[in-house]
Design an enzyme around this catalytic site. Sequence first.
Site, mmCIF file in Angstrom:
data_model
loop_
_atom_site.group_PDB
_atom_site.id
_atom_site.type_symbol
_atom_site.label_atom_id
_atom_site.label_comp_id
_atom_site.label_asym_id
_atom_site.label_seq_id
_atom_site.Cartn_x
_atom_site.Cartn_y
_atom_site.Cartn_z
ATOM 1 N N GLU A 60 15.697 -1.992 -18.939
ATOM 2 C CA GLU A 60 16.101 -1.801 -17.547
ATOM 3 C C GLU A 60 16.157 -3.110 -16.770
ATOM 4 O OE1 GLU A 60 13.973 0.101 -19.157
ATOM 5 O OE2 GLU A 60 14.981 2.049 -19.164
ATOM 6 N N HIS A 129 10.620 12.076 -15.765
ATOM 7 C CA HIS A 129 12.003 12.555 -15.687
ATOM 8 C C HIS A 129 12.285 13.311 -14.393
ATOM 9 C CE1 HIS A 129 11.824 11.644 -19.945
ATOM 10 N NE2 HIS A 129 13.113 11.877 -20.071
#
Lengths: 326, 414
Positions: A60, A129
Amino acid sequence: MTTMTIAKAINEGLRATLSNNPKSLLMGEDIGPLGGVYRVTDGLIGEFGADRVVDTPLAESGIIGTAIGLALRGYLPVAEIQFDGFVFPGFNQITTQLAKMHSRSNGNLTVPVVIRIPYGGGIGSIEHHSESPEALFAHTPGLRIITPSNPHDAYWMIQQAVNCQDPVIFFEPKRRYWLKGEVDRESAGPAEDPFKAHVVREGTDATVVVYGPLVPVALAAANAAAEDGRSIEVIDLRSISPIDFDAIEASVKKTGRLVVAHEAPTFGGIGGEIAARISERAFHSLEAPVIRVGGFHMPYPVAKVEEDYLPDIDRILEALDRAFAY
Amino acid sequence: MGATHLPSTEFDGTELDDLLEAQAEAALGVPSSEMVQLLGPDGTLGTDSVFSEYAARLDAEKLRGFYADMAAIRRFDQEATALQRQGQLALWVPLTGQEAAQIGSGRASQPQDYIFPTYREHGVALTRNVDLAELLKQFRGVSNGGWNPKDTNFHLYTLVLAAQTPHAVGYAMGIQRDQRLAEAQGVESAQGIDGPAGPKAAVMVYFGDGASSEGDVHESMVFASSYNAPVVFFCQNNHWAISVPTAVQTRIPLSNRAKGYGFPGIRVDGNDVVAVHAVTEWALEHARQGNGPVLIEAFTYRVGAHTTADDPTKYRESSEEALWREKDPLDRLEKYLRAEGMADDAFFAQVAADGDELAAYIRKSTYESDAPDIRTAFANTYVEAHPLVAEELAWFEEYSAGFAGGDEGEGASR
C-alpha cells in the site's frame, strides 16, 4: 438516464476518465484481469491496457508513494486500496507526503492523486474489512474526502475527483456497491459541486445528516418517523472534507434539531465536528443538543454481532426521540 | 539458488523456476562485485575493467571542478554549522566527509534527470544549481521547502525517512510513459506528451544506511524491479543512523540487497569522487537506456554529527573518526591534481577565496531571510478554493485587524 449499480457507475466513471484524459491511470492490486475484488475495475484493462490499468505489487505504501511520483511527473493516478483496514501501511504516505506536498513546496507542486477505498461494514466480513477511518484523514489538512451514496453521484464524483487538483480520498460504501439507481450521463453531473451536500429528503421538524452507506438507513428512518407525524429532513453530506456546513446550518435553522449519524466510532468522529460547528453557527436555532449516532469505542466487532454495532433505523429514531424530548 | 537447491522437491525443475532463474541472470549483469575504487587514498589512479572507461572521460577541467565543488560545499557546511550555533538556524545537518559521494554522483546526472534527495544532499543540490541560500530556509524555519523543484529537477528535502523512494519510482514510471507516448507520436524521445522532445531521462533517489531499513525502500525496489523503472537508488552508507551503526541495519553489504530484487547493485568507495562519478554515470546511462534500476552503495563516512543536536562522542570512538579523516575525499583529489600537474597553489588559493565569498553570501542571505506571512500557508494548503480555509482566514484577518497596526498585527507578522 441509465439504471446501474454503484459499482458499475464507478466503473463507468473510471472508463470515462481513462477515455477523456490520456494522462490518467489506475493502479492497485488485483485491479487488472480480475477487475478488483469487487469488480469495480472490471474490463478496463482489456480496453485500456496494462499501462493504464496497472496491477501493482501488494504494497500500500508503494502504491500510494509511486502514485505521488507519477503525479509529480504530470500524471493523474487513481490508486485503489483493497479494503479500508489495509490503508494504514499507506497512511504515512497519505498524511506526511500526499497531503503536504503542495503546501511544503510553497504551491509549486501539485499531486492530484485519487485514492479509492471501499469502506464501512454490513457485509459480514472478517476483521480489517469493515472499518470507517474517514475521520483520521479528515483531520489532515491538504486532503479532500468525498463519498457517494448513489450511482449518479458515484459516476460523476469519481470523475470530478480525478479532475480536482488536490489529492482526493474517494470512500466507496462497499455494502451499497449493488444499490441500483439512475445515472444521468449526459447533463447533470459535472455542474454539481462534489463538495456540496444534498438535501435528499425535505422536512421541517428535525435534520438528519449522514453520508455514504447510511443514507438509505436515514431515509428509511425518516419514513418511519413520518408515520409518527414527524417531518425529518435528510442531508447526504457527500463531502467529508470539506464539510458543507452552510447546507447543514440552513437546514437546522429551519428544523431546530440535528442528528448526525455515521458508522465510524462516535468519539472523535465527523459527527462531533458537525455538532461543534453547528452549535457555534446556529446555537439560537437549536431546540435540542446535537445528537450523535455512531459506532462504539471498540475495534470493529466480529461480523456475527455487527448488527449491534452499526447504526440502524431504530438507533436513528431513538436519537430523534431524544432530540424531540427537549 | 537454482530450483534444484530448494528445500522441497515439490517444485524441482518447474518451468516457472527456470524462467525466474533466467530472468535473474539476465538482470544481474553487475559489472563488479567488489568495491569500486579508482582514486586511491595516496592520490594515484587505479584501473577497473568497466569504470576506467568512464573515468577517462574526465579531463583536467572537470576534475578541478569536482575539487572546487567539494571545497565549496564543505565551506558552506562550516558556515551553516556556525549559523546554527549563532541561533540563525534551528538545526543543521552536516555533510563533511560525504562530499565525494554527493559531488561525484550529482555531477554524473544530466539536466533532464530528476533527483529526489533526503535531507543531507547539500552537495548534490550544488551540482543541480540550487541556490544554497534557499536551501537554508527550511533549517531557518521560514519555509518547509525553499526552492522550486521544477527549476532544477532537484526535489525538496524529505525528513520522513525513505518516503521519497516510492516517489522516485513513480516519477520514473512517468518518464517511461512519457517516452512511450512520445514514441507513439513519432518523436525519438520526449520529456512529456505535452512537453518538448528531449533526451531520455532517469531518476536518482538518495537515502542513507539508516533509511535502508525502512519498508518504503523495500517497496520501492519491488516496484522499480516489477516495472523496470529508470531509477538509480543512491545509498550513502555513512555508517551511522544517528547513534545506531550500520551493523544494526544490515548483515551484508547494502549493495548486495539489489540481487534480491533482480537488478545490479554496486558498492563504490564513496570518498573517491572519480569512482563515484564513473559508477553513477554508468548507472544513469543503464537506466536511461531502458535497462532498469540500479542500486549504488557509496561507502563513506559522516565525519561530524548527525545534526547539530547530536553528540557523536556518546556512541563512537574518536579513533574511528580519525581513521576516516585519513580517507578525506578532498585531500585525495588534491594529491592527484598536484601530482598530475593539473592544479597548483594558485588554484587552491582561488578555491579557498571563492569559498569565503560563498560563505559571506550565505551569511548575508540568511540574515535577510525573514519569516513569510502566514497567509501564504493559508493559500497553499489546497490548490483549489476550500471553504474551511477561507473561513479560518477570514477569522484570522478580523482577529489581526483588532490589533494596533491593522493587518500587520502581531499574529500576521510573527
